[in-house]
Motif scaffolding. Sequence first.
Motif, PDB file in Angstrom:
ATOM      1  N   LEU A   1       2.000   2.014  -3.343  1.00  0.00           N
ATOM      2  CA  LEU A   1       0.911   2.625  -4.114  1.00  0.00           C
ATOM      3  C   LEU A   1       0.877   4.114  -3.859  1.00  0.00           C
ATOM      4  O   LEU A   1       0.701   4.911  -4.768  1.00  0.00           O
ATOM      5  CB  LEU A   1      -0.426   2.024  -3.712  1.00  0.00           C
ATOM      6  N   TYR A   2       1.024   4.479  -2.596  1.00  0.00           N
ATOM      7  CA  TYR A   2       0.995   5.909  -2.283  1.00  0.00           C
ATOM      8  C   TYR A   2       2.166   6.617  -2.947  1.00  0.00           C
ATOM      9  O   TYR A   2       2.025   7.741  -3.413  1.00  0.00           O
ATOM     10  CB  TYR A   2       1.012   6.136  -0.765  1.00  0.00           C
ATOM     11  N   ARG A   3       3.304   5.938  -3.018  1.00  0.00           N
ATOM     12  CA  ARG A   3       4.473   6.570  -3.640  1.00  0.00           C
ATOM     13  C   ARG A   3       4.249   6.826  -5.125  1.00  0.00           C
ATOM     14  O   ARG A   3       4.956   7.603  -5.739  1.00  0.00           O
ATOM     15  CB  ARG A   3       5.717   5.700  -3.454  1.00  0.00           C
ATOM     16  N   ARG A   4       3.283   6.137  -5.696  1.00  0.00           N
ATOM     17  CA  ARG A   4       3.005   6.358  -7.119  1.00  0.00           C
ATOM     18  C   ARG A   4       1.981   7.474  -7.333  1.00  0.00           C
ATOM     19  O   ARG A   4       1.680   7.831  -8.463  1.00  0.00           O
ATOM     20  CB  ARG A   4       2.459   5.073  -7.749  1.00  0.00           C
TER      21      ARG A   4
ATOM     22  N   PHE B   1       0.838  -1.206   0.000  1.00  0.00           N
ATOM     23  CA  PHE B   1       0.000   0.000   0.000  1.00  0.00           C
ATOM     24  C   PHE B   1       0.868   1.248   0.000  1.00  0.00           C
ATOM     25  O   PHE B   1       0.519   2.256  -0.612  1.00  0.00           O
ATOM     26  CB  PHE B   1      -0.917   0.006   1.216  1.00  0.00           C
ATOM     27  N   ASP B   2       1.987   1.170   0.708  1.00  0.00           N
ATOM     28  CA  ASP B   2       2.865   2.343   0.748  1.00  0.00           C
ATOM     29  C   ASP B   2       3.439   2.629  -0.627  1.00  0.00           C
ATOM     30  O   ASP B   2       3.549   3.784  -1.041  1.00  0.00           O
ATOM     31  CB  ASP B   2       4.005   2.115   1.743  1.00  0.00           C
TER      32      ASP B   2
END
Lengths: 327, 323
Positions: free
Chosen positions: A11-14, A8-9
């Motif tokens: 994903l946030y970085r994208r 999930f992290d």
Amino acid sequence: MASHGVSFDDLYRRSTQYRLWSYTREQLAQQRREVNEKGCRKVDERLTSTPEVSASSIEKVTMDEEIALISFHARSIAKLAKFFNMPSQVRATGISFFRKFYLVNSVMEYHPKLILLTCLFLAAKSENFFISINSFSKRIPKTTPESILGLEFEILQSLKFTLMAHHPFRPLYGFFYDIQNVLGPEVSTKELGSVYDAARNLINEALISDAIYHFTPPQIALACFKTVNEELTMKYLNKKFTNVKVEDDVPKSTDYDTLVSVITECQQVIKDTPNPTKDQAVMIDKKVQFCVNPSLVLKRKRDTNEPDDANKRPRVGAVEGGASTSP
Amino acid sequence: MNVDMEERQQDMCPICKTDRYLSPDMKFLVNPECYHKMCESCVDRIFAMGPAPCPYPKCGKTLRKNKFKTQIFDNIEVEREVDVRKRVSRVFNKVREDFDTLDDYNKYLEELEDIVFNIVNGVDVEATEQKLKEYEESNKPNIEENNAKRQKELEEFKEQEQRKHDLRMKKNLIERQIEQEAREMKELEKKEIINTLASGDGTQDATKAVSQVRKSMLKRSSARRKQLDEIMQALNSSRQAKGEDKKHNVPFTPFNGDRTSQHNFDIHDSYYDPFLDELKSKKEYIASGFEVHAVYDRVLTEAFTGLGCYIEQEKKELNDAIV
């Protein structure tokens, strides 16, 4: 990392919020300095095109003053959203658009009063809260649909066409559930409910702070929880993130100590939110008006028939004093 | 004109020239030996006495009455291929699970297709038939076992469907009964009230009577409701059993299925949340597909999306790397 799959992290970085709109403190300060310089150059350009105004009669706005003015107007977006009965998601996105716009442009280039209306209208559209431009502008005095829509593209361009904004509201809701899950009967639902409500109010403050640039939405949500009830939050974090079974195939993504220190930092940033008084804002606003349109100076000179400088000096001092107390 | 003729021919038995126009009940039958079509009465007439040659000129194949069947596909070619396929696949009846590798299975399927193609298109028919027969001989026990298995599976599936259907019917019935009772109840109450008003005295008794009636009604309807709940549960459980198989599969992701399936949170069945509790009981929300679990999933996912991104540290590292 890749062999463990996308977490999930990751994903946030994208997200664009992480890639384009997250900064370290130095980067943010640098960005603001550049924008301020850009604004000053713009004022100089305007001055050369209106030679009848003397350069000394125009006071440029400093970086701190810009920040103060923007946070003042961000608050007025919140008020305006309340006036229109908009959901908090729209309000938060409007504020986020507005603040991001002034990370790219200076108040000396575009006057915030106009920008904030367009930002709110744009946010209503992007968050799927339909309101027609006619009914929108009808309820705000001294606007026309054209004056609001005219700035739309400039704002979009400054936002680099990234309209997705992740706010801490939903993460806060998620933690509200997860705390029930982790602490179970250790916390009464009534207490948790009141903590949640208070934390939610605090998020509105966080949206105006620099926390949105330095921290991720879940971190801000936890910081708000911690500010409201430190004991409860620490109990939760302790139980959740210490002595987690570390399995070999799961990368340890959240480390308790780092997380707590980040959240504590975030709390501080939220606490330091600039909150200028109306008087201070009015002062800066006046200066901005002259910067945006130097020929106003001439008009005022004619109106008052007074030497401009003598009248202006003491006021400027007051503003600067005010701004420095709330960086 | 041409089309007209063709159409006429389609509706006319070529043997006895009976027209569908005159005898609308006429049915056409074909025999898989030669696929020449004729009407039912012709079949009865010609083949009643046992095997006889096909009445079509220049055909002369010997046909038996019991092999005649109704034509399903308009096109004789298609009809023929389907028949052949049915016959071949009764012998070649293995499924993917019977093979170790996909390649083996594909080879097997290829063989099957070859046989079907050969028989349908008349290539080496005799040799192919021979091959089919040999295969059947050598694999007889296997084939029978497989066929029995397929049959059993089919029956089970049918049974399950039937069970589900019954449950649904029962549910509908009970729902209707509940509605009916509610209606009756209202009517009764109205009547009681009118009676009381008409008689003008003994109000106490009337309300008592109403409350008594209502009590017994309530008892009945609650029993019904319980029954309904049970049925719903049974229905749901059969659906869930199916859903569980799906859960083990990796869901679609735009990242080539490389999303981690590990969460650091569990989603419970319910949480304390007055706001959501109110929503989930509202009819208009339920009808439009509101799912409280979707809310739980979303907010919990967002709570842990980006929790471990330490911007200050990561952006600094990134910056240093570029410099």
